[in-house]
Motif scaffolding. Structure first.
Motif, PDB file in Angstrom:
ATOM      1  N   SER A  51       0.821  -1.211   0.000  1.00  0.00           N
ATOM      2  CA  SER A  51       0.000   0.000   0.000  1.00  0.00           C
ATOM      3  C   SER A  51       0.854   1.259   0.000  1.00  0.00           C
ATOM      4  N   TYR A  52       2.127   1.138   0.326  1.00  0.00           N
ATOM      5  CA  TYR A  52       3.067   2.249   0.348  1.00  0.00           C
ATOM      6  C   TYR A  52       3.635   2.561  -1.036  1.00  0.00           C
ATOM      7  N   GLY A  53       3.425   1.679  -2.004  1.00  0.00           N
ATOM      8  CA  GLY A  53       3.983   1.837  -3.347  1.00  0.00           C
ATOM      9  C   GLY A  53       4.804   0.620  -3.703  1.00  0.00           C
ATOM     10  N   SER A  54       5.722   0.788  -4.629  1.00  0.00           N
ATOM     11  CA  SER A  54       6.566  -0.337  -5.015  1.00  0.00           C
ATOM     12  C   SER A  54       8.025   0.068  -4.969  1.00  0.00           C
ATOM     13  N   GLY A  55       8.863  -0.897  -4.658  1.00  0.00           N
ATOM     14  CA  GLY A  55      10.297  -0.657  -4.617  1.00  0.00           C
ATOM     15  C   GLY A  55      10.831  -0.545  -3.209  1.00  0.00           C
ATOM     16  N   GLY A  56      12.122  -0.767  -3.114  1.00  0.00           N
ATOM     17  CA  GLY A  56      12.788  -0.743  -1.821  1.00  0.00           C
ATOM     18  C   GLY A  56      12.765   0.616  -1.151  1.00  0.00           C
ATOM     19  N   GLU A  57      12.899   1.683  -1.943  1.00  0.00           N
ATOM     20  CA  GLU A  57      12.908   3.029  -1.363  1.00  0.00           C
ATOM     21  C   GLU A  57      11.558   3.369  -0.747  1.00  0.00           C
ATOM     22  N   SER A  58      10.469   3.016  -1.417  1.00  0.00           N
ATOM     23  CA  SER A  58       9.133   3.261  -0.862  1.00  0.00           C
ATOM     24  C   SER A  58       8.922   2.478   0.432  1.00  0.00           C
ATOM     25  N   LEU A  59       9.388   1.241   0.456  1.00  0.00           N
ATOM     26  CA  LEU A  59       9.275   0.424   1.663  1.00  0.00           C
ATOM     27  C   LEU A  59      10.083   1.044   2.802  1.00  0.00           C
ATOM     28  N   ARG A  60      11.299   1.473   2.515  1.00  0.00           N
ATOM     29  CA  ARG A  60      12.146   2.079   3.541  1.00  0.00           C
ATOM     30  C   ARG A  60      11.488   3.325   4.128  1.00  0.00           C
ATOM     31  N   GLU A  61      10.942   4.187   3.253  1.00  0.00           N
ATOM     32  CA  GLU A  61      10.277   5.400   3.724  1.00  0.00           C
ATOM     33  C   GLU A  61       9.065   5.076   4.584  1.00  0.00           C
ATOM     34  N   ALA A  62       8.297   4.062   4.174  1.00  0.00           N
ATOM     35  CA  ALA A  62       7.108   3.672   4.944  1.00  0.00           C
ATOM     36  C   ALA A  62       7.507   3.134   6.319  1.00  0.00           C
ATOM     37  N   LEU A  63       8.564   2.343   6.373  1.00  0.00           N
ATOM     38  CA  LEU A  63       9.006   1.802   7.661  1.00  0.00           C
ATOM     39  C   LEU A  63       9.551   2.897   8.565  1.00  0.00           C
ATOM     40  N   LEU A  64      10.286   3.840   7.992  1.00  0.00           N
ATOM     41  CA  LEU A  64      10.815   4.941   8.795  1.00  0.00           C
ATOM     42  C   LEU A  64       9.711   5.856   9.307  1.00  0.00           C
ATOM     43  N   ALA A  65       8.652   6.035   8.508  1.00  0.00           N
ATOM     44  CA  ALA A  65       7.541   6.901   8.907  1.00  0.00           C
ATOM     45  C   ALA A  65       6.671   6.245   9.975  1.00  0.00           C
ATOM     46  N   SER A  66       6.694   4.923  10.059  1.00  0.00           N
ATOM     47  CA  SER A  66       5.893   4.164  11.035  1.00  0.00           C
ATOM     48  C   SER A  66       4.412   4.530  10.987  1.00  0.00           C
TER      49      SER A  66
END
Length: 79
Positions: free
Chosen positions: A14-29
């Protein structure tokens, strides 16, 4: 410590696709929830009202557009 093997070409959520989108979503919590369309009438009254929905996914870096069109949604998400 355990060894972990990650397979596939990337992540989709739901955050988008790709490693960068995942990283941003995890950092944003934060959760990326969407309101479910319950207008069809087959949802239970006590059922979920929101979900982490996956939007359209751009597979062009990995697949030709004609190949992606012939794939089912679960297959597209598994690439």
């Amino acid at each position: 410590m355990r060894t972990v093997a990650i397979t596939g070409l990337g992540t989709v959520g739901s955050y988008g696709s790709g490693g960068e989108s995942l990283r941003e979503a995890l950092l944003a919590s934060t959760l990326r929830l969407s309101e479910l369309d319950r207008s069809a009438g087959y949802h239970l009254p006590q059922g979920s009202r929101s979900a982490a929905l996956v939007g359209p996914v751009d597979l062009s870096p990995w697949l030709a557009p004609a190949a992606a069109r012939r794939m089912s949604l679960p297959s597209r998400l598994a690439v």
